[in-house]
Design a protein around this motif. Structure first.
Motif, PDB file in Angstrom:
ATOM      1  N   LEU A 136       0.844  -1.200   0.000  1.00  0.00           N
ATOM      2  CA  LEU A 136       0.000   0.000   0.000  1.00  0.00           C
ATOM      3  C   LEU A 136       0.875   1.244   0.000  1.00  0.00           C
ATOM      4  N   SER A 137       0.457   2.260  -0.733  1.00  0.00           N
ATOM      5  CA  SER A 137       1.088   3.577  -0.660  1.00  0.00           C
ATOM      6  C   SER A 137      -0.006   4.578  -0.296  1.00  0.00           C
ATOM      7  N   GLN A 138       0.388   5.836  -0.118  1.00  0.00           N
ATOM      8  CA  GLN A 138      -0.495   6.922   0.339  1.00  0.00           C
ATOM      9  C   GLN A 138      -0.812   6.746   1.833  1.00  0.00           C
ATOM     10  N   SER A 139      -0.340   7.694   2.619  1.00  0.00           N
ATOM     11  CA  SER A 139      -0.391   7.535   4.081  1.00  0.00           C
ATOM     12  C   SER A 139      -1.796   7.293   4.620  1.00  0.00           C
ATOM     13  N   LEU A 140      -2.795   8.018   4.131  1.00  0.00           N
ATOM     14  CA  LEU A 140      -4.142   7.833   4.689  1.00  0.00           C
ATOM     15  C   LEU A 140      -4.737   6.492   4.283  1.00  0.00           C
ATOM     16  N   ALA A 141      -4.446   6.014   3.085  1.00  0.00           N
ATOM     17  CA  ALA A 141      -4.917   4.689   2.669  1.00  0.00           C
ATOM     18  C   ALA A 141      -4.314   3.619   3.585  1.00  0.00           C
ATOM     19  N   ILE A 142      -3.034   3.776   3.909  1.00  0.00           N
ATOM     20  CA  ILE A 142      -2.366   2.836   4.819  1.00  0.00           C
ATOM     21  C   ILE A 142      -3.013   2.890   6.205  1.00  0.00           C
ATOM     22  N   ILE A 143      -3.230   4.105   6.704  1.00  0.00           N
ATOM     23  CA  ILE A 143      -3.803   4.257   8.048  1.00  0.00           C
ATOM     24  C   ILE A 143      -5.232   3.707   8.090  1.00  0.00           C
ATOM     25  N   HIS A 144      -5.997   3.915   7.031  1.00  0.00           N
ATOM     26  CA  HIS A 144      -7.351   3.351   6.974  1.00  0.00           C
ATOM     27  C   HIS A 144      -7.296   1.821   7.019  1.00  0.00           C
ATOM     28  N   TYR A 145      -6.333   1.220   6.325  1.00  0.00           N
ATOM     29  CA  TYR A 145      -6.202  -0.248   6.350  1.00  0.00           C
ATOM     30  C   TYR A 145      -5.858  -0.714   7.765  1.00  0.00           C
ATOM     31  N   LEU A 146      -4.929  -0.026   8.421  1.00  0.00           N
ATOM     32  CA  LEU A 146      -4.566  -0.385   9.803  1.00  0.00           C
ATOM     33  C   LEU A 146      -5.772  -0.234  10.721  1.00  0.00           C
ATOM     34  N   GLU A 147      -6.565   0.798  10.486  1.00  0.00           N
ATOM     35  CA  GLU A 147      -7.772   1.036  11.288  1.00  0.00           C
ATOM     36  C   GLU A 147      -8.789  -0.089  11.077  1.00  0.00           C
ATOM     37  N   ASP A 148      -8.935  -0.539   9.849  1.00  0.00           N
ATOM     38  CA  ASP A 148      -9.906  -1.593   9.541  1.00  0.00           C
ATOM     39  C   ASP A 148      -9.469  -2.954  10.085  1.00  0.00           C
ATOM     40  N   THR A 149      -8.163  -3.201  10.080  1.00  0.00           N
ATOM     41  CA  THR A 149      -7.669  -4.527  10.470  1.00  0.00           C
ATOM     42  C   THR A 149      -7.259  -4.598  11.939  1.00  0.00           C
ATOM     43  N   CYS A 150      -6.887  -3.466  12.504  1.00  0.00           N
ATOM     44  CA  CYS A 150      -6.474  -3.409  13.920  1.00  0.00           C
ATOM     45  C   CYS A 150      -7.223  -2.247  14.577  1.00  0.00           C
ATOM     46  N   PRO A 151      -8.501  -2.427  14.886  1.00  0.00           N
ATOM     47  CA  PRO A 151      -9.334  -1.277  15.277  1.00  0.00           C
ATOM     48  C   PRO A 151      -9.033  -0.662  16.647  1.00  0.00           C
ATOM     49  N   ASN A 152      -8.149  -1.274  17.431  1.00  0.00           N
ATOM     50  CA  ASN A 152      -7.827  -0.691  18.745  1.00  0.00           C
ATOM     51  C   ASN A 152      -6.373  -0.261  18.830  1.00  0.00           C
ATOM     52  N   PRO A 153      -6.104   0.939  19.358  1.00  0.00           N
ATOM     53  CA  PRO A 153      -7.093   1.964  19.700  1.00  0.00           C
ATOM     54  C   PRO A 153      -7.679   2.612  18.436  1.00  0.00           C
ATOM     55  N   ARG A 154      -8.893   3.041  18.555  1.00  0.00           N
ATOM     56  CA  ARG A 154      -9.634   3.624  17.429  1.00  0.00           C
ATOM     57  C   ARG A 154      -9.044   4.985  17.026  1.00  0.00           C
ATOM     58  N   LEU A 155      -8.850   5.189  15.728  1.00  0.00           N
ATOM     59  CA  LEU A 155      -8.352   6.481  15.217  1.00  0.00           C
ATOM     60  C   LEU A 155      -9.436   7.273  14.496  1.00  0.00           C
TER      61      LEU A 155
END
Length: 216
Positions: A70-89
């Motif tokens: 994955l590239s693009q910082s927000l796309a990466i962060i969204h993936y981390l948020e979807d797969t590792c939801p804690n702590p919630r961002l």
């Protein structure tokens, strides 16, 4: 969450986009390996054929995770948020969630690209003045927005994706000697965030590729 293999982050110590992702990884407790990509050395290692195969946009960050890149910082962060939801961002409250996304986009689309390395190279001797003007213009609007949304942090009292974008942008502002006097809300939030462990360990002064003279 267990990964099939440890994620690999292609990063540059001073890249604000890379720093956003490093904060997210730290907050979520995800161990990862770093492959440094020096944006200045050898005419810019991001332009190598090897790295172009990783990210055709020839920019950092890129994250190899779960068998994808994955590239693009927000796309990466969204993936981390979807797969590792804690702590919630991203807040559960839909209005607050929209405000977080608004502030993040304000920074990642409306400020940072205008003072990015590739743009500054085109500006020649005027690059400092250009960067200062771009950041100041964006910060004037951001300060006004934050006066309505902020608690301890950008939106209320919980760390969110907006905060991950704010701190690296303030670091850039300080690098380009922007007068932070007119932005007391931005300054206060930034100070509070820099007291948090995830923001400390991900700081540009503490990365594997940080030059000795810039190390904390």
């Amino acid at each position: 969450m267990a990964f099939s293999s440890q994620p690999i982050l292609y990063s540059y110590f001073r890249s604000s986009c890379s720093w956003r992702v490093r904060i997210a990884l730290a907050l979520k407790g995800i161990a990862y390996d770093v492959v440094p990509v020096n944006l200045l050395k050898d005419g810019g290692q991001q332009f190598s054929a090897e790295f172009k195969a990783v990210n055709p946009m020839q920019q950092v960050p890129a994250l190899k995770i779960d068998g994808i890149t994955l590239s693009q910082s927000l796309a990466i962060i969204h993936y981390l948020e979807d797969t590792c939801p804690n702590p919630r961002l991203l807040p559960q409250d839909l209005k607050k969630r929209a405000q977080v996304r608004m502030i993040a986009d304000h920074i990642v689309s409306g400020i940072q690209p205008l003072q990015n390395l590739s743009v500054l190279k085109q500006m020649g001797e005027k690059k400092m003045e250009w960067a200062q003007n771009c950041i100041a213009s964006g910060f004037q609007a951001l300060e006004q927005t934050l006066q309505h949304t902020a608690g301890r942090y950008c939106v209320g009292d919980e760390v969110s994706m907006a905060d991950l974008c704010l701190v690296p942008q303030v670091f850039n502002a300080e690098r380009f000697k922007v007068d932070m006097g007119p932005y007391p809300t931005i300054t206060r939030i930034n100070k509070a965030l820099l007291e948090l462990e995830a923001f400390k360990v991900s700081h540009p002064s503490l990365q594997p590729d940080t030059p000795a003279e810039l190390r904390a």
